[in-house]
Design a protein around this motif. Structure first.
Motif, mmCIF file in Angstrom:
data_model
loop_
_atom_site.group_PDB
_atom_site.id
_atom_site.type_symbol
_atom_site.label_atom_id
_atom_site.label_comp_id
_atom_site.label_asym_id
_atom_site.label_seq_id
_atom_site.Cartn_x
_atom_site.Cartn_y
_atom_site.Cartn_z
ATOM 1 N N ALA A 188 0.851 -1.193 0.000
ATOM 2 C CA ALA A 188 0.000 0.000 0.000
ATOM 3 C C ALA A 188 0.882 1.236 0.000
ATOM 4 N N GLY B 172 0.578 5.541 0.522
ATOM 5 C CA GLY B 172 -0.147 6.790 0.725
ATOM 6 C C GLY B 172 0.557 7.859 -0.087
ATOM 7 N N SER B 173 1.400 8.668 0.581
ATOM 8 C CA SER B 173 2.141 9.712 -0.123
ATOM 9 C C SER B 173 3.600 9.352 -0.327
ATOM 10 N N GLY B 174 4.018 8.210 0.152
ATOM 11 C CA GLY B 174 5.416 7.820 -0.019
ATOM 12 C C GLY B 174 6.399 8.699 0.735
ATOM 13 N N SER B 175 5.955 9.297 1.833
ATOM 14 C CA SER B 175 6.873 10.140 2.625
ATOM 15 C C SER B 175 7.470 9.381 3.802
ATOM 16 N N GLY B 176 7.177 8.085 3.897
ATOM 17 C CA GLY B 176 7.707 7.279 4.994
ATOM 18 C C GLY B 176 9.227 7.210 4.965
ATOM 19 N N ALA C 167 8.917 1.162 3.926
ATOM 20 C CA ALA C 167 7.765 0.256 4.042
ATOM 21 C C ALA C 167 6.769 0.433 2.901
ATOM 22 N N GLY D 194 6.373 15.974 10.648
ATOM 23 C CA GLY D 194 7.032 17.046 9.915
ATOM 24 C C GLY D 194 6.562 17.203 8.485
ATOM 25 N N SER E 214 -0.187 11.057 3.984
ATOM 26 C CA SER E 214 -1.608 10.722 3.944
ATOM 27 C C SER E 214 -2.048 10.172 5.289
ATOM 28 N N THR F 224 2.240 3.766 9.767
ATOM 29 C CA THR F 224 3.475 3.903 10.559
ATOM 30 C C THR F 224 3.231 4.250 12.025
ATOM 31 N N GLY G 60 3.950 10.080 14.596
ATOM 32 C CA GLY G 60 3.926 10.903 15.802
ATOM 33 C C GLY G 60 3.993 12.369 15.443
ATOM 34 N N GLU H 288 2.412 -1.203 9.354
ATOM 35 C CA GLU H 288 3.164 -0.936 8.120
ATOM 36 C C GLU H 288 2.604 -1.691 6.915
ATOM 37 N N ALA I 271 -6.380 0.159 5.311
ATOM 38 C CA ALA I 271 -7.420 1.061 5.797
ATOM 39 C C ALA I 271 -8.057 1.776 4.616
ATOM 40 N N TRP J 46 15.300 17.037 5.720
ATOM 41 C CA TRP J 46 15.854 17.474 4.429
ATOM 42 C C TRP J 46 17.219 18.112 4.621
ATOM 43 N N GLU K 268 8.583 6.348 15.836
ATOM 44 C CA GLU K 268 7.476 6.749 14.964
ATOM 45 C C GLU K 268 7.701 6.465 13.486
HETATM 46 C C1 LIG Z 1 10.569 15.814 6.057
HETATM 47 C C2 LIG Z 1 9.926 14.683 6.748
HETATM 48 C C3 LIG Z 1 9.581 14.820 8.102
HETATM 49 C C4 LIG Z 1 8.938 13.801 8.768
HETATM 50 N N1 LIG Z 1 8.612 13.967 10.094
HETATM 51 C C5 LIG Z 1 7.967 12.968 10.742
HETATM 52 C C6 LIG Z 1 7.600 13.129 12.115
HETATM 53 O O1 LIG Z 1 7.852 14.129 12.761
HETATM 54 N N2 LIG Z 1 6.941 12.105 12.701
HETATM 55 C C7 LIG Z 1 6.622 10.956 12.035
HETATM 56 O O2 LIG Z 1 6.005 10.064 12.632
HETATM 57 N N3 LIG Z 1 6.967 10.781 10.752
HETATM 58 C C8 LIG Z 1 7.624 11.752 10.093
HETATM 59 N N4 LIG Z 1 7.984 11.559 8.771
HETATM 60 C C9 LIG Z 1 7.671 10.277 8.106
HETATM 61 C C10 LIG Z 1 6.354 10.227 7.331
HETATM 62 O O3 LIG Z 1 5.816 11.479 7.070
HETATM 63 C C11 LIG Z 1 5.360 9.385 8.073
HETATM 64 O O4 LIG Z 1 5.900 8.080 8.194
HETATM 65 C C12 LIG Z 1 3.980 9.255 7.436
HETATM 66 O O5 LIG Z 1 3.172 8.457 8.288
HETATM 67 C C13 LIG Z 1 4.020 8.608 6.061
HETATM 68 O O6 LIG Z 1 2.776 8.832 5.413
HETATM 69 P P1 LIG Z 1 2.652 8.497 3.868
HETATM 70 O O7 LIG Z 1 1.256 8.741 3.439
HETATM 71 O O8 LIG Z 1 3.693 9.199 3.124
HETATM 72 O O9 LIG Z 1 2.890 6.916 3.912
HETATM 73 P P2 LIG Z 1 3.704 5.975 2.943
HETATM 74 O O10 LIG Z 1 5.154 6.270 3.027
HETATM 75 O O11 LIG Z 1 3.084 5.981 1.622
HETATM 76 O O12 LIG Z 1 3.409 4.580 3.661
HETATM 77 C C14 LIG Z 1 3.827 4.337 4.971
HETATM 78 C C15 LIG Z 1 3.355 2.946 5.416
HETATM 79 O O13 LIG Z 1 1.931 2.921 5.520
HETATM 80 C C16 LIG Z 1 1.394 1.901 4.693
HETATM 81 N N5 LIG Z 1 0.117 2.397 4.192
HETATM 82 C C17 LIG Z 1 -0.123 3.414 3.353
HETATM 83 N N6 LIG Z 1 -1.433 3.570 3.163
HETATM 84 C C18 LIG Z 1 -2.058 2.645 3.915
HETATM 85 C C19 LIG Z 1 -3.425 2.290 4.147
HETATM 86 N N7 LIG Z 1 -4.420 2.943 3.571
HETATM 87 N N8 LIG Z 1 -3.694 1.256 4.980
HETATM 88 C C20 LIG Z 1 -2.689 0.575 5.577
HETATM 89 N N9 LIG Z 1 -1.382 0.864 5.397
HETATM 90 C C21 LIG Z 1 -1.080 1.885 4.579
HETATM 91 C C22 LIG Z 1 2.442 1.662 3.632
HETATM 92 O O14 LIG Z 1 2.337 0.372 3.081
HETATM 93 C C23 LIG Z 1 3.703 1.840 4.446
HETATM 94 O O15 LIG Z 1 3.947 0.655 5.165
HETATM 95 C C24 LIG Z 1 8.632 12.597 8.080
HETATM 96 C C25 LIG Z 1 8.969 12.446 6.733
HETATM 97 C C26 LIG Z 1 9.609 13.469 6.063
HETATM 98 C C27 LIG Z 1 9.934 13.275 4.630
#
Ligand SMILES: Cc1cc2nc3c(=O)[nH]c(=O)nc-3n(C[C@H](O)[C@H](O)[C@H](O)COP(=O)(O)OP(=O)(O)OC[C@H]3O[C@@H](n4cnc5c(N)ncnc54)[C@H](O)[C@@H]3O)c2cc1C
Ligand SMILES: Cc1cc2nc3c(=O)[nH]c(=O)nc-3n(C[C@H](O)[C@H](O)[C@H](O)COP(=O)(O)OP(=O)(O)OC[C@H]3O[C@@H](n4cnc5c(N)ncnc54)[C@H](O)[C@@H]3O)c2cc1C
Lengths: 457, 457
Positions: free
Chosen positions: A68, A70-74, A78, A133, A138, A145, A148, A198, A204, A332, A414
């Motif tokens: 899965a 979302g926005s790929g910001s993990g 994962a 951050g 998403s 994840t 936090g 993850e 969801a 960054w 987190e």
């Molecule tokens: C500049 C920067 C700062 C950040 N600061 C923080 C911070 O302060 N705290 C923090 O916790 N994180 C932080 N992060 C990490 C990131 O933003 C988080 O991990 C966020 O939860 C990822 O969301 P995403 O939509 O990009 O998920 P993705 O990277 O797309 O996916 C994350 C995980 O969720 C799973 N997933 C996606 N969608 C679903 C769904 N619908 N149902 C079930 N599983 C799903 C994916 O398979 C993957 O395992 C930061 C990242 C960056 C780049």
């Protein structure tokens, strides 16, 4: 191959299924610094839970692994798909279905970004307080994840703010867990089990999140300290005072120099103070009442003075916002500075001084750099690791994670394990727990369809 | 039979294993009004996690079902042992191991009562905020049921306040989950899965709970309303105001009459107001600062007036305490009045008026009584059910539970399913979810040793 692509295309519509050249580079990675991009064989963009269900059933039948996105910001790799796999991107399931002011909840589809949810809740005088951050993240990804962020010190992490889910099981069943209530004792808590898994247990497709009144008055206090240990020791004292800050971050001097330089930020700290500072504490306060906020700011200033701050600055709205934004971008900054990895060990907050001393010692011995900042109120230490040699770096990471665990902490607070920290997780975690987690995985996903390779290898 | 008793006795010591006549009546039941007492074949009182582990291994080998017992104050029959079973009573594992002021946590053994933990935390200026009506409850038992109580509206339920466990798996392994931190993203959250599992997955032998600063200033505001719907409609408005009450209870007029009569409580409400009142709202406020508390009390009074309260009373310390205590004892009052069952459906708080209207309608049709009070801020409605005929009552309960679920709620907010509500749970819950929960149970407990008959029948 052809067969299953046709089947996926039938489910989501031909223009919503990408294969071959149509799969863009973006889908090949998240923001982890160490995971090589991997383009998936298929990208599907479903619009409904039913489509997600049909995709999972088809994938399981054809033994196609599913990841899965979302926005790929993990930051743990994962959301990085398998080369032979199907990436389910939730970008089209991006509707805010409901802002329910009476129950103070929002119901959203997983692809909604935190930025959009923030805008929509603001209009109702409410706030979703999970604030990592990266606001392009998403809501579905934050469920994946257990994200936090800075406000967790007051409001908790994703786990504490998601009340219910619609989720699709790898077997294709669509279930609803929890609801618009914050307490339920009716069987096992499936919501909590799915959060932080993850993308390995269920996907969801709808998320009920808790909202809080958006408090109109906020202030940010910045305090330089001569010594990192003093900063760490100040944290429990501030939390014991009853002040309930909504932000309590530490930033070490190197990181502060880098982020203020990068963002051209001037905080009004005189050169002499800055040169003597080893680390900073940032305290955010908010209140529904301006006078009370002022009282809290004053009390915070006094307290920081008593705790050894070299000085105390109440930042103006503009520079406060900029500092927080710069702190959010610390990742960054670290990346731009050439960091080879970024990790986020969590330890009991009183253990931070000891843990950081140990990290310094380990880094020095490895001729590596380890600098950072962190959610000090939560004991969550974010470290940029500078060490080009992969083998050496892995040894250092192993030792840092082991040191965190020896303090009663965990590898990640987190960001999660994903694939980036997998070998360390399997190496360091209690085998009885890993075996139990494997059995839980099996209970959800008997065909090992969802995100194989994540968490268990 | 003889063999296994000898084996249990060897593990805990002969004087810590009770069989036959030595098993007192007390061990045969909890406080559920509908579960017939059942004396277990064996009662063991272990002193360590290792003893618990050895007991579970021996029990599994001899196919002896095991039920854990804290204080036996549960309301769902979940601590009621099997006649052929082993009851593990945690009464000897009752040490407060640590009050850690820096991390604001306590580490306790499962047999510690909430009353004792309250005393110990008070001495450190801290508080454990899970506060169900029965302070003789053990911390282990509250983990079993995911107990709530009045302060959940501000501080959350057990789930939100337990950070980690030492737990013994039915296979005998002793694991540690979570820690002295409130965020971890390192594998599945086993802590949360075990909480609320009613002793069916694992036994907690050590519990890390979150503490909060004990706020020195508190007040209780009582507001009679002419109409129950008005009370219910006031609840979301109070929570939206940003006032963060730590208590937000409703009490219907019959229940208020019964509890004030029973406790000889005089609240200063004139007869004319009392006669016109259909229901009351009780709002608890607390603050670290006396002036702020006064401001909040004033604002609460104004708001209650705007929301249609017939009058507003700020109760004196003594009568406030007595009212809260009387409310806590509402269960005993209902029991003494001849209630045939007590249930605690939870619904989204905005659904309370509709749900209660439906309950009245169903009760009238069944010629039964349904009166009560509840944790209004959480949508958790506690109802005493008066209906002697068991078949009729079960039909009524079925319809009430179904009505709650149709409002987006669940059968139980905090008491659990146990055996008392088992048939309704299996009847009304989504079969896909029940099947998944069964697979999770199997993943923890392949020999079905822990509390068979609870949750799954
Ligand atoms: C500049 C920067 C700062 C950040 N600061 C923080 C911070 O302060 N705290 C923090 O916790 N994180 C932080 N992060 C990490 C990131 O933003 C988080 O991990 C966020 O939860 C990822 O969301 P995403 O939509 O990009 O998920 P993705 O990277 O797309 O996916 C994350 C995980 O969720 C799973 N997933 C996606 N969608 C679903 C769904 N619908 N149902 C079930 N599983 C799903 C994916 O398979 C993957 O395992 C930061 C990242 C960056 C780049
Ligand atoms: C007057 C009265 C008022 C009440 N008010 C409330 C209220 O406001 N809110 C509320 O939530 N509850 C309330 N209750 C119910 C009760 O107090 C709670 O359910 C409490 O959690 C039970 O604790 P206990 O130690 O008595 O548990 P027990 O009844 O002994 O056991 C409860 C469950 O936990 C399991 N268990 C016990 N110890 C362990 C362990 N170490 N590890 C794993 N599982 C274990 C048992 O097997 C059982 O399934 C009230 C009860 C009474 C009598």
């Amino acid at each position: 191959m052809v067969d299953v692509a046709a089947r996926f295309a039938e489910i989501v519509g031909a223009d919503r299924l990408l294969t071959g050249e149509r799969v863009s580079e973006d889908y090949a990675h998240d923001e982890s610094l160490t995971c090589e991009p991997r383009k998936p064989a298929y990208v599907a963009k479903p619009a409904t839970a039913e489509e997600v269900s049909a995709l999972l059933v088809a994938a399981a039948e054809h033994s196609v692994p599913v990841t899965a996105r979302g926005s790929g910001s993990g930051l743990s790799g994962a959301a990085r798909p398998r080369e032979d796999g199907l990436l389910i991107s939730f970008e089209r399931m991006n509707a805010v279905l409901e802002i329910d002011t009476g129950n103070q909840v929002a119901v959203v589809q997983p692809g909604v970004t935190l930025a959009e949810l923030d805008e929509r809740t603001a209009a109702a005088g409410l706030a979703y307080t999970v604030y990592p951050g990266e606001l392009s993240a998403s809501v579905g990804g934050t469920v994946g994840t257990n994200a936090g962020g800075m406000r967790a010190v007051k409001y908790g992490v994703t786990r504490h703010n998601v009340l219910g889910l619609q989720a699709v099981l790898p077997t294709g069943e669509i279930i609803r867990t929890g609801g618009k209530t914050s307490k339920i004792s009716t069987g096992y808590d499936l919501t909590q089990l799915i959060i932080g898994s993850e993308g390995t247990l269920a996907l969801a497709t709808e998320i009920i999140v808790k909202l809080h009144p958006r408090l109109p008055h906020a202030a940010t206090v910045l305090a330089p300290f001569g010594d990192l240990t003093q900063v760490m020791e100040a944290v429990p004292r501030i939390l014991a005072s009853g002040l309930t800050p909504n932000i309590l971050e530490y930033i070490d001097n190197l990181t502060m120099a880098a982020i203020t330089y990068n963002e051209k930020l001037s905080l009004g700290v005189p050169d002499s103070v800055r040169d003597a500072a080893q680390a900073y504490l940032v305290v955010g306060l908010e209140n529904r009442d301006a006078d009370r906020l002022e009282g809290d700011v004053e009390r915070t200033g006094e307290l920081l003075g008593e705790l050894g701050a070299a000085d105390v600055y109440v930042l103006e709205g503009g520079s406060a916002r900029k500092l927080i934004e710069a702190r959010e971008k610390a990742f960054w900054t670290a990346k731009a500075a050439g960091a080879d990895d970024v990790i986020d060990v969590v330890v009991p907050r009183t253990e931070m001084p000891g843990f950081l001393a140990k990290v310094r010692e380990l880094a020095t011995a490895a001729e590596a750099g380890a600098v950072g900042c962190g959610h000090a109120g939560d004991g969550n230490v974010h470290l940029g690791i500078f060490c080009k040699d992969n083998e050496k770096r892995q040894r250092l990471l192993h030792d840092i994670f082991a040191a965190g665990m020896a303090c009663g902490g965990a590898i990640s607070g987190e960001h999660g394990i994903g694939t980036a920290k997998l070998s360390h997780f399997l190496d360091l975690e209690d085998p009885a727990k890993v075996a139990l987690m494997r059995r839980l995985k099996q209970a959800f996903d008997p065909t090992d369809t969802l995100n194989p390779g994540v968490l268990f290898g």
